[in-house]
Design a protein around this motif. Structure first.
Motif, mmCIF file in Angstrom:
data_model
loop_
_atom_site.group_PDB
_atom_site.id
_atom_site.type_symbol
_atom_site.label_atom_id
_atom_site.label_comp_id
_atom_site.label_asym_id
_atom_site.label_seq_id
_atom_site.Cartn_x
_atom_site.Cartn_y
_atom_site.Cartn_z
ATOM 1 N N VAL A 7 43.044 40.377 45.613
ATOM 2 C CA VAL A 7 41.706 40.923 45.415
ATOM 3 C C VAL A 7 41.131 41.229 46.793
ATOM 4 O O VAL A 7 41.085 40.355 47.663
ATOM 5 C CB VAL A 7 40.779 39.925 44.686
ATOM 6 C CG1 VAL A 7 39.363 40.481 44.597
ATOM 7 C CG2 VAL A 7 41.316 39.601 43.306
ATOM 8 N N HIS A 9 38.231 41.369 48.802
ATOM 9 C CA HIS A 9 36.884 40.807 48.661
ATOM 10 C C HIS A 9 35.806 41.731 49.217
ATOM 11 O O HIS A 9 34.645 41.631 48.825
ATOM 12 C CB HIS A 9 36.813 39.413 49.290
ATOM 13 C CG HIS A 9 37.603 38.415 48.524
ATOM 14 N ND1 HIS A 9 37.163 37.862 47.343
ATOM 15 C CD2 HIS A 9 38.843 37.888 48.735
ATOM 16 C CE1 HIS A 9 38.084 37.037 46.866
ATOM 17 N NE2 HIS A 9 39.106 37.039 47.697
ATOM 18 N N CYS A 12 35.306 44.014 46.088
ATOM 19 C CA CYS A 12 34.935 43.331 44.848
ATOM 20 C C CYS A 12 33.417 43.236 44.697
ATOM 21 O O CYS A 12 32.718 42.789 45.603
ATOM 22 C CB CYS A 12 35.542 41.934 44.826
ATOM 23 S SG CYS A 12 35.137 40.985 43.336
ATOM 24 N N CYS A 18 37.456 41.469 35.388
ATOM 25 C CA CYS A 18 38.852 41.010 35.481
ATOM 26 C C CYS A 18 39.001 39.613 34.872
ATOM 27 O O CYS A 18 39.986 39.319 34.198
ATOM 28 C CB CYS A 18 39.339 41.030 36.921
ATOM 29 S SG CYS A 18 38.340 40.047 38.067
ATOM 30 N N TYR A 27 42.194 34.866 37.085
ATOM 31 C CA TYR A 27 41.020 34.947 37.961
ATOM 32 C C TYR A 27 39.899 34.013 37.530
ATOM 33 O O TYR A 27 39.778 33.655 36.373
ATOM 34 C CB TYR A 27 40.438 36.376 37.932
ATOM 35 C CG TYR A 27 41.428 37.445 38.212
ATOM 36 C CD1 TYR A 27 41.716 37.828 39.515
ATOM 37 C CD2 TYR A 27 42.099 38.085 37.167
ATOM 38 C CE1 TYR A 27 42.633 38.827 39.781
ATOM 39 C CE2 TYR A 27 43.017 39.087 37.430
ATOM 40 C CZ TYR A 27 43.287 39.450 38.730
ATOM 41 O OH TYR A 27 44.199 40.423 38.988
ATOM 42 N N LYS A 33 32.501 36.453 43.789
ATOM 43 C CA LYS A 33 33.638 37.368 43.899
ATOM 44 C C LYS A 33 34.791 36.848 43.054
ATOM 45 O O LYS A 33 34.920 35.645 42.821
ATOM 46 C CB LYS A 33 34.128 37.473 45.356
ATOM 47 C CG LYS A 33 33.084 37.933 46.346
ATOM 48 C CD LYS A 33 32.875 39.426 46.281
ATOM 49 C CE LYS A 33 31.909 39.872 47.370
ATOM 50 N NZ LYS A 33 31.847 41.306 47.514
ATOM 51 N N ALA A 34 35.662 37.775 42.615
ATOM 52 C CA ALA A 34 36.847 37.365 41.864
ATOM 53 C C ALA A 34 37.835 36.685 42.804
ATOM 54 O O ALA A 34 38.048 37.136 43.929
ATOM 55 C CB ALA A 34 37.501 38.574 41.211
ATOM 56 N N CYS A 48 43.495 44.003 34.355
ATOM 57 C CA CYS A 48 42.459 43.779 35.358
ATOM 58 C C CYS A 48 42.291 44.990 36.268
ATOM 59 O O CYS A 48 41.174 45.360 36.631
ATOM 60 C CB CYS A 48 42.782 42.541 36.186
ATOM 61 S SG CYS A 48 44.428 42.590 36.944
ATOM 62 N N CYS A 52 38.754 47.256 36.722
ATOM 63 C CA CYS A 52 38.095 47.081 38.022
ATOM 64 C C CYS A 52 37.630 48.437 38.550
ATOM 65 O O CYS A 52 38.419 49.228 39.059
ATOM 66 C CB CYS A 52 39.035 46.424 39.024
ATOM 67 S SG CYS A 52 38.240 46.114 40.625
ATOM 68 N N ILE A 57 41.608 45.289 42.999
ATOM 69 C CA ILE A 57 42.755 44.470 42.596
ATOM 70 C C ILE A 57 44.058 45.238 42.764
ATOM 71 O O ILE A 57 44.164 46.398 42.376
ATOM 72 C CB ILE A 57 42.605 44.014 41.135
ATOM 73 C CG1 ILE A 57 41.346 43.165 40.978
ATOM 74 C CG2 ILE A 57 43.851 43.238 40.675
ATOM 75 C CD1 ILE A 57 41.015 42.810 39.547
#
Length: 62
Positions: A7, A9, A12, A18, A27, A33-34, A48, A52, A57
């Protein structure tokens, strides 16, 4: 055979899509965040990736 799940970040947005769509709970949201918490469970279905909207991802076969 397995999957490398990452991921980005910076990309995200933390909307949690997700987290909701993953059938095997790869996740969870951490600090908005994921985060990948169960990478070994990944089926490689890419659900996912499809949900997204920020393209944060990446899933690669290893």
């Amino acid at each position: 055979m397995g999957w490398n799940v990452t991921v980005d970040h910076d990309k995200c947005t933390g909307d949690g899509e997700c987290v909701d769509v993953c059938p095997v709970e790869v996740y969870e949201l951490q600090d908005g965040k994921a985060a990948v918490v169960n990478e070994e469970e990944c089926l490689g279905c890419e659900s996912c990736v499809e949900v997204c909207e920020s393209d944060a991802i990446t899933i690669e076969e290893v």
